[in-house]
Design a protein around this motif. Structure first.
Motif, PDB file in Angstrom:
ATOM      1  N   LYS A   1      -5.064  10.358 -11.015  1.00 51.00           N
ATOM      2  CA  LYS A   1      -6.484  10.009 -10.986  1.00 51.00           C
ATOM      3  C   LYS A   1      -6.832   9.033 -12.096  1.00 51.00           C
ATOM      4  CE  LYS A   1     -11.071  12.142 -11.113  1.00 51.00           C
ATOM      5  NZ  LYS A   1     -11.834  13.420 -11.224  1.00 51.00           N
ATOM      6  N   ALA A   2      -6.188   9.180 -13.264  1.00 51.95           N
ATOM      7  CA  ALA A   2      -6.484   8.294 -14.389  1.00 51.95           C
ATOM      8  C   ALA A   2      -5.900   6.897 -14.211  1.00 51.95           C
ATOM      9  CB  ALA A   2      -5.952   8.915 -15.685  1.00 51.95           C
ATOM     10  N   LEU A   3      -4.850   6.752 -13.394  1.00 51.08           N
ATOM     11  CA  LEU A   3      -4.179   5.460 -13.229  1.00 51.08           C
ATOM     12  C   LEU A   3      -4.547   4.734 -11.947  1.00 51.08           C
ATOM     13  CD1 LEU A   3      -0.525   6.287 -14.432  1.00 51.08           C
ATOM     14  CD2 LEU A   3      -2.370   5.199 -15.712  1.00 51.08           C
ATOM     15  N   THR A   4      -5.271   5.371 -11.068  1.00 50.92           N
ATOM     16  CA  THR A   4      -5.538   4.751  -9.764  1.00 50.92           C
ATOM     17  C   THR A   4      -6.272   3.425  -9.900  1.00 50.92           C
ATOM     18  OG1 THR A   4      -5.592   6.923  -8.705  1.00 50.92           O
ATOM     19  CG2 THR A   4      -6.654   5.105  -7.536  1.00 50.92           C
ATOM     20  N   TRP A   5      -7.233   3.339 -10.820  1.00 56.29           N
ATOM     21  CA  TRP A   5      -8.041   2.116 -10.937  1.00 56.29           C
ATOM     22  C   TRP A   5      -7.202   0.908 -11.346  1.00 56.29           C
ATOM     23  CZ3 TRP A   5      -8.491  -0.786 -15.360  1.00 56.29           C
ATOM     24  CH2 TRP A   5      -8.015  -0.206 -16.538  1.00 56.29           C
ATOM     25  N   ARG A   6      -6.067   1.132 -11.992  1.00 58.58           N
ATOM     26  CA  ARG A   6      -5.234   0.011 -12.420  1.00 58.58           C
ATOM     27  C   ARG A   6      -4.592  -0.727 -11.249  1.00 58.58           C
ATOM     28  NH1 ARG A   6      -3.975   0.276 -17.941  1.00 58.58           N
ATOM     29  NH2 ARG A   6      -4.702   2.176 -18.962  1.00 58.58           N
ATOM     30  N   PHE A   7      -4.554  -0.106 -10.072  1.00 54.78           N
ATOM     31  CA  PHE A   7      -3.964  -0.731  -8.891  1.00 54.78           C
ATOM     32  C   PHE A   7      -5.021  -1.320  -7.967  1.00 54.78           C
ATOM     33  CE2 PHE A   7      -1.027   2.405 -10.447  1.00 54.78           C
ATOM     34  CZ  PHE A   7       0.222   1.790 -10.351  1.00 54.78           C
ATOM     35  N   ALA A   8      -6.302  -1.268  -8.355  1.00 54.80           N
ATOM     36  CA  ALA A   8      -7.374  -1.786  -7.511  1.00 54.80           C
ATOM     37  C   ALA A   8      -7.460  -3.294  -7.628  1.00 54.80           C
ATOM     38  CB  ALA A   8      -8.704  -1.133  -7.888  1.00 54.80           C
ATOM     39  N   ASP A   9      -8.186  -3.925  -6.683  1.00 52.43           N
ATOM     40  CA  ASP A   9      -8.291  -5.379  -6.680  1.00 52.43           C
ATOM     41  C   ASP A   9      -9.180  -5.900  -7.810  1.00 52.43           C
ATOM     42  OD1 ASP A   9     -10.576  -4.310  -5.704  1.00 52.43           O
ATOM     43  OD2 ASP A   9     -10.751  -5.656  -3.972  1.00 52.43           O
TER      44      ASP A   9
ATOM     45  N   ILE B   1       0.834  -1.199   0.000  1.00 51.78           N
ATOM     46  CA  ILE B   1       0.000   0.000   0.000  1.00 51.78           C
ATOM     47  C   ILE B   1       0.872   1.254   0.000  1.00 51.78           C
ATOM     48  CG2 ILE B   1      -1.798   1.273   1.224  1.00 51.78           C
ATOM     49  CD1 ILE B   1      -2.773  -1.281  -0.070  1.00 51.78           C
ATOM     50  N   ALA B   2       1.934   1.231   0.824  1.00 52.46           N
ATOM     51  CA  ALA B   2       2.811   2.404   0.889  1.00 52.46           C
ATOM     52  C   ALA B   2       3.536   2.630  -0.437  1.00 52.46           C
ATOM     53  CB  ALA B   2       3.816   2.235   2.033  1.00 52.46           C
ATOM     54  N   GLN B   3       3.985   1.559  -1.086  1.00 51.34           N
ATOM     55  CA  GLN B   3       4.662   1.701  -2.377  1.00 51.34           C
ATOM     56  C   GLN B   3       3.716   2.243  -3.435  1.00 51.34           C
ATOM     57  OE1 GLN B   3       6.409  -2.059  -3.405  1.00 51.34           O
ATOM     58  NE2 GLN B   3       7.729  -2.130  -1.599  1.00 51.34           N
ATOM     59  N   ARG B   4       2.470   1.747  -3.455  1.00 52.39           N
ATOM     60  CA  ARG B   4       1.505   2.232  -4.433  1.00 52.39           C
ATOM     61  C   ARG B   4       1.209   3.711  -4.233  1.00 52.39           C
ATOM     62  NH1 ARG B   4      -4.490   0.592  -3.394  1.00 52.39           N
ATOM     63  NH2 ARG B   4      -4.010   2.155  -1.798  1.00 52.39           N
ATOM     64  N   ASP B   5       0.948   4.111  -2.974  1.00 55.70           N
ATOM     65  CA  ASP B   5       0.627   5.514  -2.696  1.00 55.70           C
ATOM     66  C   ASP B   5       1.813   6.425  -3.007  1.00 55.70           C
ATOM     67  OD1 ASP B   5      -1.825   4.608  -1.902  1.00 55.70           O
ATOM     68  OD2 ASP B   5      -1.375   4.672   0.253  1.00 55.70           O
ATOM     69  N   ASP B   6       3.042   5.932  -2.730  1.00 54.33           N
ATOM     70  CA  ASP B   6       4.224   6.742  -3.020  1.00 54.33           C
ATOM     71  C   ASP B   6       4.384   6.954  -4.525  1.00 54.33           C
ATOM     72  OD1 ASP B   6       6.846   7.986  -2.234  1.00 54.33           O
ATOM     73  OD2 ASP B   6       7.603   6.306  -3.427  1.00 54.33           O
ATOM     74  N   PHE B   7       4.088   5.914  -5.296  1.00 54.97           N
ATOM     75  CA  PHE B   7       4.185   6.031  -6.755  1.00 54.97           C
ATOM     76  C   PHE B   7       3.167   7.024  -7.296  1.00 54.97           C
ATOM     77  CE2 PHE B   7       2.343   4.564 -10.804  1.00 54.97           C
ATOM     78  CZ  PHE B   7       3.429   4.793 -11.638  1.00 54.97           C
ATOM     79  N   LEU B   8       1.932   6.930  -6.838  1.00 54.89           N
ATOM     80  CA  LEU B   8       0.890   7.831  -7.324  1.00 54.89           C
ATOM     81  C   LEU B   8       1.131   9.266  -6.874  1.00 54.89           C
ATOM     82  CD1 LEU B   8      -2.259   5.578  -6.765  1.00 54.89           C
ATOM     83  CD2 LEU B   8      -1.109   6.080  -8.932  1.00 54.89           C
ATOM     84  N   ALA B   9       1.764   9.439  -5.716  1.00 53.87           N
ATOM     85  CA  ALA B   9       2.014  10.792  -5.215  1.00 53.87           C
ATOM     86  C   ALA B   9       3.054  11.521  -6.062  1.00 53.87           C
ATOM     87  CB  ALA B   9       2.467  10.732  -3.758  1.00 53.87           C
ATOM     88  N   ARG B  10       3.928  10.780  -6.743  1.00 51.06           N
ATOM     89  CA  ARG B  10       4.951  11.415  -7.569  1.00 51.06           C
ATOM     90  C   ARG B  10       4.412  11.850  -8.932  1.00 51.06           C
ATOM     91  NH1 ARG B  10       8.083   6.985  -5.685  1.00 51.06           N
ATOM     92  NH2 ARG B  10       8.015   6.025  -7.757  1.00 51.06           N
ATOM     93  N   LEU B  11       3.181  11.495  -9.259  1.00 51.71           N
ATOM     94  CA  LEU B  11       2.572  11.875 -10.526  1.00 51.71           C
ATOM     95  C   LEU B  11       1.761  13.157 -10.355  1.00 51.71           C
ATOM     96  CD1 LEU B  11       1.252   8.367 -11.642  1.00 51.71           C
ATOM     97  CD2 LEU B  11       3.424   9.432 -12.276  1.00 51.71           C
ATOM     98  N   ASP B  12       1.489  13.821 -11.469  1.00 51.47           N
ATOM     99  CA  ASP B  12       0.608  14.979 -11.381  1.00 51.47           C
ATOM    100  C   ASP B  12      -0.804  14.490 -11.063  1.00 51.47           C
ATOM    101  OD1 ASP B  12      -1.055  14.944 -14.151  1.00 51.47           O
ATOM    102  OD2 ASP B  12       1.001  14.275 -14.516  1.00 51.47           O
ATOM    103  N   PRO B  13      -1.618  15.313 -10.427  1.00 49.74           N
ATOM    104  CA  PRO B  13      -2.935  14.849  -9.951  1.00 49.74           C
ATOM    105  C   PRO B  13      -3.817  14.263 -11.046  1.00 49.74           C
ATOM    106  CG  PRO B  13      -2.377  16.967  -8.973  1.00 49.74           C
ATOM    107  CD  PRO B  13      -1.335  16.703 -10.015  1.00 49.74           C
ATOM    108  N   GLN B  14      -3.799  14.841 -12.248  1.00 50.52           N
ATOM    109  CA  GLN B  14      -4.663  14.333 -13.311  1.00 50.52           C
ATOM    110  C   GLN B  14      -4.239  12.938 -13.755  1.00 50.52           C
ATOM    111  OE1 GLN B  14      -4.904  16.939 -16.672  1.00 50.52           O
ATOM    112  NE2 GLN B  14      -6.489  15.737 -17.696  1.00 50.52           N
ATOM    113  N   THR B  15      -2.929  12.716 -13.914  1.00 51.74           N
ATOM    114  CA  THR B  15      -2.443  11.393 -14.311  1.00 51.74           C
ATOM    115  C   THR B  15      -2.679  10.374 -13.206  1.00 51.74           C
ATOM    116  OG1 THR B  15      -0.735  12.449 -15.670  1.00 51.74           O
ATOM    117  CG2 THR B  15      -0.440  10.117 -15.132  1.00 51.74           C
TER     118      THR B  15
END
Length: 531
Positions: free
Chosen positions: A44-52, A28-42
């Motif tokens: 938001k578009a990629l978050t669903w790819r990490f869901a169960d 969970i920490a690795q996923r959140d850290d990766f998404l935090a390094r992206l711009d907010p729009q990108t």
């Protein structure tokens, strides 16, 4: 450019990020850290790819609009090619207004309005009662009752493959009835049948009768507020060019044959890139090669092999002394660490300093065996004047059928020449006292006098042991059209997308298969009866 760690890429394989890493500590920490390094729009578009449920969402989207990714690009490319061809032909004919490029939706509209849908719909080739989709028991009863056996085997395989895909996509409560329903839906209805090469003839017929007046009529109808939806367009507004037009198109469709260009050029690699070592042993000649240890005890997805596979891997070591030593060290390690899986234990033993400063980074293993007294047609040895080196050939070029006399009776034998054989200054000698009956290459047309249905087939594949694979010439090849092809030819086994297998040259003689050719106008030219 995408940068990733090689071990993480092996672990992920073809799974979603959640399926591959959700049980890893700190996921969970690795996923959140990766998404935090992206711009907010990108992000938001990629978050669903990490869901169960990412795998289920991808499968559902692919099932809903399976060809939405390919068709737009295809239509764009086709439109560009049409504009270039329009410009070129206008210059050639010196008539800027004499050449018109039609739209794909226009030909579809005319085909539907004039009911130019020859042949049964793909879905109609497999009549299925509605009760068969009620539950899994009814679906199993329907599948068990299918005949003949080649058809039953093809449908069973397609349904099981669909069921496995649903399981990989984590679709909840998916059963046999659901897989059967999706298989039937994939066959399609009565629109354009792209599995049959003759759909190009239908498009050509529609374009041939398209006039500027017809195009202007459709433009006026569209400008008046009517839609171009093919299902809602009033068919009465579009009259055929003449009353017998549909009957003539259907007649020609039944008699037309595709003209296929055979592969008569010996292009491609002559041999594989892997060079094997040749070692002579008392029992046989073996081929050896060096392989990394990580590839010996792990599968393609970097997962440990089952315990029953490990002894066979160790027995495949080229050095019997190394295999004996490895087994002893593995037994000692497993006694000290019984909780470690056998494959990981084997990797730990291979990395032991007892094998060297860095352990066993690679090992020589047996990659094949052959009889030293007989020549393997798929093996080139010596290779580059080295008798201890060998490579495997890449691709067969010619399938020859020779006739010999055995006790006064004709018998047909085969000889398959590889691309490497074709490049040699002196090809292999033909059989003694034999007459050449036919010479086949991939893409050649043959005539097979079946009792019913089409009789024109194309050579798809040839094997050095004498097998010859044939495919219906009117149908396109590929896994996507394999089930439709088997439904069209229920009495012969097309082996998925491989084609019907003639086991030997003698089988060609017994089936009375003859070579033929097809002109650009679709006329068949049968060879003389070779018996």
């Amino acid at each position: 450019m995408v940068l990733c760690q090689s071990d993480a890429n092996k672990t992920k394989g073809d799974k979603t990020p959640w399926e591959a890493f959700h049980d890893t500590p700190g996921w969970i920490a690795q996923r959140d850290d990766f998404l935090a390094r992206l711009d907010p729009q990108t992000a938001k578009a990629l978050t669903w790819r990490f869901a169960d449920d990412a795998g289920e969402r991808v499968a559902r989207k692919s099932a809903e609009d399976e060809d939405q990714g390919f068709l737009p690009r295809q239509l764009t490319d086709t439109g560009y090619i049409a504009r270039v061809a329009l410009r070129y032909l206008s210059l050639v004919t010196n008539e800027p207004n004499g050449v018109v490029a039609t739209n794909g939706r226009l030909t579809g509209l005319l085909r539907l309005a004039w009911d130019i849908t020859p042949g049964p719909a793909p879905r109609d080739l497999l009549p299925t009662p509605r009760d068969a989709l009620r539950d899994d028991t009814a679906a199993r009863r329907f599948l068990d009752g299918l005949t003949p056996p080649p058809l039953a085997k093809a449908v069973e395989g397609a349904v099981q493959a669909r069921l496995a895909a649903l399981g990989r996509s984590r679709v909840a409560d998916a059963g046999l009835a659901d897989a059967l329903g999706l298989t039937l839906a994939s066959l399609g209805g009565g629109g354009k049948n792209r599995a049959d090469h003759r759909h190009h003839f239908i498009d050509a017929a529609m374009i041939a009768v398209t006039t500027r007046g017809l195009i202007n009529q459709i433009n006026r109808e569209s400008g008046a507020g009517r839609t171009l939806d093919l299902r809602k367009w009033p068919r009465a507004n579009l009259k055929p060019p003449y009353p017998a037009f549909r009957a003539e198109v259907m007649t020609q469709w039944d008699h037309i044959h595709p003209s296929i260009r055979p592969a008569h050029r010996d292009g491609g690699s002559l041999h594989a890139a892997t060079v094997f070592g040749v070692r002579d042993r008392p029992e046989a000649r073996v081929l050896v090669q060096r392989k990394p240890v990580e590839k010996l005890f792990l599968d393609a997805n970097a997962k440990p092999l089952p315990a029953d596979k490990i002894p066979g891997i160790i027995d495949g070591f080229a050095s019997p002394r190394m295999a004996k030593r490895f087994k002893a060290l593995l037994a000692r390690y497993q006694a000290a660490h019984p909780e470690v899986p056998p494959a990981l234990a084997a990797l730990a033993v291979a990395r032991d300093p007892a094998f060297g400063p860095r352990g066993m980074t690679a090992n020589t293993v047996i990659a094949g065996r052959s009889d030293r007294n007989s020549k393997d047609p798929n093996l080139i040895t010596p290779f580059r004047a080295n008798p201890k080196a060998a490579v495997r050939t890449m691709g067969n070029a010619v399938y020859e059928v020779w006739e010999t006399q055995v006790k006064g009776r004709p018998r047909w034998t085969h000889r398959v020449l590889t691309r490497f054989d074709r490049t040699q200054p002196t090809p292999p000698p033909p059989p003694e006292n034999a007459r050449l009956v036919m010479r086949l290459r991939r893409g050649d047309l043959v005539y097979w006098p079946l009792e019913g249905g089409d009789r024109l087939f194309v050579v798809k594949k040839m094997v050095t042991d004498g097998r010859l694979y044939l495919w219906p010439a009117r149908l396109s090849t590929g896994k996507a059209t394999a089930l439709y092809a088997q439904l069209s030819y229920p009495d012969i086994n097309l082996n998925g997308d491989q084609g019907y297998c003639v086991q030997s040259a003698e089988g060609i003689r017994k089936e009375k298969i003859r070579t033929t050719s097809c002109t650009a106008l679709g006329r068949l030219r049968l060879s003389k009866k070779a018996t």
